[in-house]
Write an enzyme that holds these catalytic residues in place. Structure first.
Site, PDB file in Angstrom:
ATOM      1  N   HIS A 298       1.326  -1.288  -0.171  1.00  0.00           N
ATOM      2  CA  HIS A 298       0.081   0.410   0.352  1.00  0.00           C
ATOM      3  C   HIS A 298       0.628   1.850   0.287  1.00  0.00           C
ATOM      4  O   HIS A 298       2.270   1.449   0.625  1.00  0.00           O
ATOM      5  CB  HIS A 298      -1.061  -0.193   1.115  1.00  0.00           C
ATOM      6  CG  HIS A 298      -0.028   0.169   2.145  1.00  0.00           C
ATOM      7  ND1 HIS A 298       0.148   0.920   3.026  1.00  0.00           N
ATOM      8  CD2 HIS A 298      -0.536  -1.172   3.341  1.00  0.00           C
ATOM      9  CE1 HIS A 298       1.387   0.150   3.966  1.00  0.00           C
ATOM     10  NE2 HIS A 298       0.456  -1.018   4.493  1.00  0.00           N
ATOM     11  N   GLN A 299      -0.398   2.250   0.328  1.00  0.00           N
ATOM     12  CA  GLN A 299       0.699   3.551   0.377  1.00  0.00           C
ATOM     13  C   GLN A 299       2.255   3.549   1.167  1.00  0.00           C
ATOM     14  O   GLN A 299       3.354   4.357   1.174  1.00  0.00           O
ATOM     15  CB  GLN A 299      -0.271   4.688   0.249  1.00  0.00           C
ATOM     16  CG  GLN A 299       0.590   6.265  -0.808  1.00  0.00           C
ATOM     17  CD  GLN A 299       0.936   5.525  -2.241  1.00  0.00           C
ATOM     18  OE1 GLN A 299      -0.084   5.339  -2.740  1.00  0.00           O
ATOM     19  NE2 GLN A 299       1.748   6.462  -1.971  1.00  0.00           N
TER      20      GLN A 299
ATOM     21  N   HIS B 253       4.029   1.251   1.966  1.00  0.00           N
ATOM     22  CA  HIS B 253       5.019   0.306   1.784  1.00  0.00           C
ATOM     23  C   HIS B 253       5.553   1.457   0.614  1.00  0.00           C
ATOM     24  O   HIS B 253       7.135   1.591   0.773  1.00  0.00           O
ATOM     25  CB  HIS B 253       4.220  -1.103   1.244  1.00  0.00           C
ATOM     26  CG  HIS B 253       4.180  -1.595   2.630  1.00  0.00           C
ATOM     27  ND1 HIS B 253       2.559  -2.253   2.064  1.00  0.00           N
ATOM     28  CD2 HIS B 253       4.730  -2.141   2.991  1.00  0.00           C
ATOM     29  CE1 HIS B 253       3.075  -2.291   2.852  1.00  0.00           C
ATOM     30  NE2 HIS B 253       3.726  -3.128   3.862  1.00  0.00           N
TER      31      HIS B 253
ATOM     32  N   ASP C 175       3.462  -0.122  13.373  1.00  0.00           N
ATOM     33  CA  ASP C 175       4.100  -1.280  14.492  1.00  0.00           C
ATOM     34  C   ASP C 175       5.673  -1.217  15.191  1.00  0.00           C
ATOM     35  O   ASP C 175       6.828  -1.357  14.685  1.00  0.00           O
ATOM     36  CB  ASP C 175       4.754  -2.566  13.390  1.00  0.00           C
ATOM     37  CG  ASP C 175       3.513  -2.877  12.296  1.00  0.00           C
ATOM     38  OD1 ASP C 175       2.708  -3.060  12.942  1.00  0.00           O
ATOM     39  OD2 ASP C 175       3.413  -2.437  11.252  1.00  0.00           O
TER      40      ASP C 175
ATOM     41  N   MET D   2      -2.896   3.401   7.037  1.00  0.00           N
ATOM     42  CA  MET D   2      -2.645   1.657   6.658  1.00  0.00           C
ATOM     43  C   MET D   2      -2.566   0.971   6.445  1.00  0.00           C
ATOM     44  O   MET D   2      -1.498   0.819   7.486  1.00  0.00           O
ATOM     45  CB  MET D   2      -2.020   2.305   5.350  1.00  0.00           C
ATOM     46  CG  MET D   2      -2.700   3.467   4.570  1.00  0.00           C
ATOM     47  SD  MET D   2      -1.753   3.818   2.358  1.00  0.00           S
ATOM     48  CE  MET D   2      -2.887   5.025   2.363  1.00  0.00           C
TER      49      MET D   2
ATOM     50  N   ARG E 120      -3.751  -5.519   6.051  1.00  0.00           N
ATOM     51  CA  ARG E 120      -5.058  -6.280   6.252  1.00  0.00           C
ATOM     52  C   ARG E 120      -5.958  -5.718   5.885  1.00  0.00           C
ATOM     53  O   ARG E 120      -7.475  -5.970   6.129  1.00  0.00           O
ATOM     54  CB  ARG E 120      -4.974  -6.690   8.057  1.00  0.00           C
ATOM     55  CG  ARG E 120      -3.365  -7.136   8.395  1.00  0.00           C
ATOM     56  CD  ARG E 120      -4.325  -7.916   9.301  1.00  0.00           C
ATOM     57  NE  ARG E 120      -3.501  -8.819   9.970  1.00  0.00           N
ATOM     58  CZ  ARG E 120      -1.925  -9.250  10.345  1.00  0.00           C
ATOM     59  NH1 ARG E 120      -1.647  -8.317  10.611  1.00  0.00           N
ATOM     60  NH2 ARG E 120      -1.282 -10.030  10.996  1.00  0.00           N
TER      61      ARG E 120
END
Ligand code: PAF
Length: 282
Positions: free
Chosen positions: A34-35, A37, A152, A186, A189
């Protein structure tokens, strides 16, 4: 775009393109990009001569087999997204056998207690799995800099501890959380949420922001109780934990100390899909 699945082929390619001055930026991922990453990759591309992205759904960090089975695997779309960002990205997409060579087990780590809080309590063995794969990937990719998202946050602190304790020659770069238009953090999941659930999940960050405001004047206990009650009014969601912790030690904050930085951490379930988020409280 160069795509490798074998460790040896990737190592040989890197050896062939590197000079003693070359720098490698590394973005480890489990795919379903996603954006957030892509922003890590963008930063790596700006700061390094070469950028390697790994795509590997690491079985040893999943404590729930259903979560592992349902984790989205979208390599073709991921490659399209990376090609659009920069065809110079080097992709490492190994198989479980490539990485674990027949022994799909985690190593056991001591991260000075960082591993025992929050995700560590609710996902036993998770951080041994993360430590095992990150260490292995660092050995294969030999990055100069490695990029991790702050969503995270506990993982980020643990990876820094892994590097410090094992004296690994890599700099860990933490990057801010990317949010969807409705402020949901984001995450790969999010793909598993229905459109309504995805919309409703905006409430997680709304509650975190209110908790931040309340923490300015109220105790940790009062803020925690308020968060619990707020989720009881949300029938789609089940709160797993809400913790206010010291950012450096990740130990829960019992009594506020002005010299310490605190952060709120949250995990919630929506229709069996587990989402986490975090907000700095300073
Ligand atoms: O954050 C993730 O996607 C994973 O935990 C990581 C760092 C790629 C290790 O599998």
């Amino acid at each position: 775009m160069q795509i490798f699945s074998g460790n040896v082929a990737l190592r040989e390619y890197l050896k062939s393109i590197m000079t003693p001055e070359s720098t490698i930026g590394f973005v480890p991922t489990m795919g379903a990009l996603h954006q957030g990453h892509l922003a890590l990759m963008q930063k790596s591309l700006q700061e390094n001569q070469f950028t390697v992205v790994s795509i590997f759904v690491n079985p040893t960090q999943f404590n729930n087999p259903e979560d592992l089975a349902k984790y989205p695997r979208t390599l073709d779309q991921d490659v399209e997204k990376m090609t659009a960002l920069s065809p110079e990205i080097i992709v490492f997409a190994p198989t479980v056998a490539d990485i674990y060579e027949g022994n799909t087990q985690s190593q056991s780590f001591d991260f000075d207690g960082l591993e025992n809080q929050m995700e560590g309590q609710f996902r036993p063995g998770h951080f041994n799995g993360v430590g095992t794969i990150v260490k292995r990937l660092f050995e294969i990719v030999t990055p100069t800099n490695a990029y991790f998202g702050e969503k995270d946050f506990q993982q980020l602190q643990i990876v820094k501890k892994l590097v410090e304790k094992n004296k690994l020659p890599v700099t860990i770069v933490g990057c801010p959380i990317f949010r969807e238009a409705n402020q949901l953090a984001m995450s790969s999941r999010n793909e598993r949420l229905s459109p309504t659930e995805r919309q409703e999940a905006a409430v997680i960050y709304t509650i975190l922001k209110t908790a931040k405001e309340k923490f300015k004047t109220q105790s940790t206990t009062v803020v925690g109780e308020w968060v619990k009650k707020a989720f009881l009014k949300q029938p789609l969601f089940t709160l797993e934990y809400f913790v206010i912790a010291n950012e450096a030690t990740l130990l829960p904050c019992a009594r506020k100390n002005k010299t310490k930085n605190y952060r709120a951490f949250i995990a919630v379930f929506i229709n069996n899909i587990r989402l986490i988020d975090t907000i700095s409280l300073h």
